[in-house]
Design an enzyme around this catalytic site. Sequence first.
Site, mmCIF file in Angstrom:
data_model
loop_
_atom_site.group_PDB
_atom_site.id
_atom_site.type_symbol
_atom_site.label_atom_id
_atom_site.label_comp_id
_atom_site.label_asym_id
_atom_site.label_seq_id
_atom_site.Cartn_x
_atom_site.Cartn_y
_atom_site.Cartn_z
ATOM 1 N N CYS A 84 7.425 16.329 -10.251
ATOM 2 C CA CYS A 84 6.948 14.943 -10.152
ATOM 3 C C CYS A 84 7.471 14.095 -11.313
ATOM 4 C CB CYS A 84 5.432 14.903 -10.123
ATOM 5 S SG CYS A 84 4.758 15.958 -8.837
ATOM 6 N N LYS A 330 -2.529 6.656 -7.951
ATOM 7 C CA LYS A 330 -3.707 6.682 -7.077
ATOM 8 C C LYS A 330 -3.662 5.598 -5.998
ATOM 9 C CE LYS A 330 -7.537 7.748 -5.471
ATOM 10 N NZ LYS A 330 -6.903 7.307 -4.223
ATOM 11 N N HIS A 334 2.355 7.700 -4.458
ATOM 12 C CA HIS A 334 3.036 8.700 -5.299
ATOM 13 C C HIS A 334 4.137 9.407 -4.518
ATOM 14 C CE1 HIS A 334 3.863 11.593 -8.304
ATOM 15 N NE2 HIS A 334 2.967 12.509 -7.991
#
Lengths: 386, 349, 129
Positions: A84, A330, A334
């Site tokens: 990520c 959030k 993402h």
Amino acid sequence: MQQDIAVIGIGLSRWGELWEQSLRDIFVESALHAIKDSGVDHIDSMYVGSMSPGLFNNQEHLAALLADYLGVGSIPSTRVESACASGGLAMKMACLDIMSGTSEIVLAGGVEKMTDVDTDGATLALASAADYAYEVYQGVTFPGLYAMIARMHMDKYGTTEQQLAEVAVKNHLHGSMNSMAQFPQKINVDAVLNSVVIADPLHILDCSPITDGAAAVILCSAEKARQLKLHPQIRISGLGHATDTMALHSREDITALSAVEKAGITALKMSGKKIDDIDLFEVHDCFTIAEICILEALGLFPKGKGGNAAASGKTRFDGPMPVNTSGGLKAKGHPVGATGIAQIVEIVTQLREQAGERQVKNARVGLTQNMGGSGGSCLVHILEAV
Amino acid sequence: MTGIVSYASYVPRYRIKVEDIAAQWGFDATVIKKGLFVQEKSVPAPDQDTITMSVEAARRAVFGGGIDPETIQAVYVGSESHPYAVKPTGTTVAEAIGATPDAHCADFEFACKAGSEAMFVTLNMVEAQQMSYALAIGADTSQGAPGDALEYTASAGAAAFIMGKEQPVAECLETYSHMSDTPDFWRREHEFYPQHAGRFTGEPAYFKHVLNCANFIMKKTGLQASDFGYAVFHQPNGKFPLRAGKKLGFTEDQLKQGLLCPYIGNTYSGSSPLGLAAVLDVAKPGDLILMVSYGSGAGSDGFVWRVTKDIEKMRKKILYTWDQIHGEKFYLDYGQYAKFRGKIRSNAS
Amino acid sequence: MAIPEYWREIKHRYKLEAGKCKSCGYIVFPMRLICPKCQNQDFDSINLSREGTLITYSVIRVASSRFVNQAPFAVGIVELKEGVRILSQITDCNINELKSGMKMQVEFRRIFDDGSSGVINYGYKCVPM
């Protein structure tokens, strides 16, 4: 930094469930926005962060594919991967390319097209960022790993589920002011606590969503940027990059993100700043507990005291230390490989004072923190308005 | 003298009561409990099978006997629920307990007497001085078809015995096997549930073989029922072993310590071996034990054991079988049971 | 899961085989080539004890397809007697009554199988004592 680097263009694709668009489409959309925003007529090379196009889209060799579809001919193109934190790594590699003198104008991008597989496929692809043989094999998921961090933080420091929920509430408030956010609706603590439990104590509203999306920025040396005179200059003054044990259970302190701490220290030192000099932060809130641990690791809050950060209002866009004004992972979404670059996009937007309703007053210095896995790798960048 | 140098049992922690199964099919639980003399049965957890229970029982036996697993030269597992149709149970068990690579390995299958077969063969391997230690396991996660009478009893458990010559806790005085071709219970290849021949499983099958085997081995050794401290028979339900015992002249006191079926059901290949383990948990030096297994198809293995003074050394290191039966347990309703046992069709299997 | 991948981890998964650094005594699990504490490359092979303490845990309610039949199930980080930590499922327990600090024992269990016709993957899970 040995040589000042400027961000002269930023671009995002649309974010969300983009059923009609392919991986290459969304990347090109973001890159075109960034190139247009910068006003440059060419790029010399490109770096693209993408976590797992192989598992999400059965497509590797992204570097050539994306350069081809961007229509930039035969320039050097590189795909980088750090789970990520792939976007953050693309940013770093682009900076190094310029600093080495190899390229003058470089595109740093990130992309993930996550909805070509079902939720199970996405869960398995994301799980490959954990230790496959000793974590994933046992049945743990990413929410499960962060849930164990949360449980320990709660047991050790008295952090509560309400405090975790406050992080989501705050980031959704920010997201409600960002037209690019995937989930721009405001929520309250009860909504989080009453949402379905994914991995105790984390509810679905403690978790970042699955998103298709891309982000791109155009970088060049500060000197080149002065020649181009296209925008108020945004300078990259520091970068930090560190790793930690791959497996969560191998860490002496399960709640301590030491890669974040180390990358933060390196970046601050390079930029000659202290943490108090930073006006706003974009951090990797893949789960609400992550934001709490990150703020502690960066030194914004003492160890164990990060739980009250959001509830106290300190990290709101109008508070003393705004965190995730974009809505964070959030609310904004993402798309894993794109996140690190999208964080840069938000900080640049704020430093240019183009953030509209969510604009942080007198924002001069911003920090991005992008993380891979359960904290196994971390990239931090510090940006300043010149 | 050759005998058992260490032993251990493993009983899963999940249970289902006869009431919950009977209610599912609209039967009267009181009648069934009385007819089968069974209250509840053990159920394996979804992550358990014959291999995992065998490993746990074997590990306990290795620990209890203080035996170096590398000295175990045979690993024989008897079961009618080997997880693979082709691929041995024994290799996984041997690997997990550290008995590889210098060991012989075989899986046994003979309905409910596969465990006692493994015991029979290991005893004789040691007796023939081919091996110093040999491990025999009887284990099963048996399945009864939904709604069938077997569903009230088909259960799970494992018992492991390490055979050897040095300081056995129970010496084997005699063995005898008795068999004939009797199709009372079977499962064809690729079929999920077994079938049985109803009341034919009684007199011409269970009782004929168990009684003949017991009578023969008692005659061979010159022993009477009253000479034994305990007797253990295969337990397809709670009633059959009691009736067989009484016909042979045994009292309820001699039978009850090894009679586990009323509380855990029929553990198939684990049945009489687990009963023997429960008896060894309390038996005194010098006690004689008669054990007769039964496997459909059909046959019985008989053993006469004599407990030695070395039994005392095991006591501190053993998890008693009855303590496992009455220890922490989790009751399942029929829905949970059906999920645990893979009886529900889904897309996720 | 690829069979060679499963097969080569058997000693770790079945027996908790670990390496004890001959130079500094640090224990690595699974086995590694280099000690992360002192960079020494010589290890003694040991089997870890099968008892430990629950450090932290969660209950996985949304599992990947491989584990969906077992959900909801608990996972935890358990510190074994030697100080080595493992991550495993916590099985045979009431998932609502777990607490950090509980004593655990390691049991041999099925972890998942590759469908009804594929290989069964075994390994360790922890059970409250």
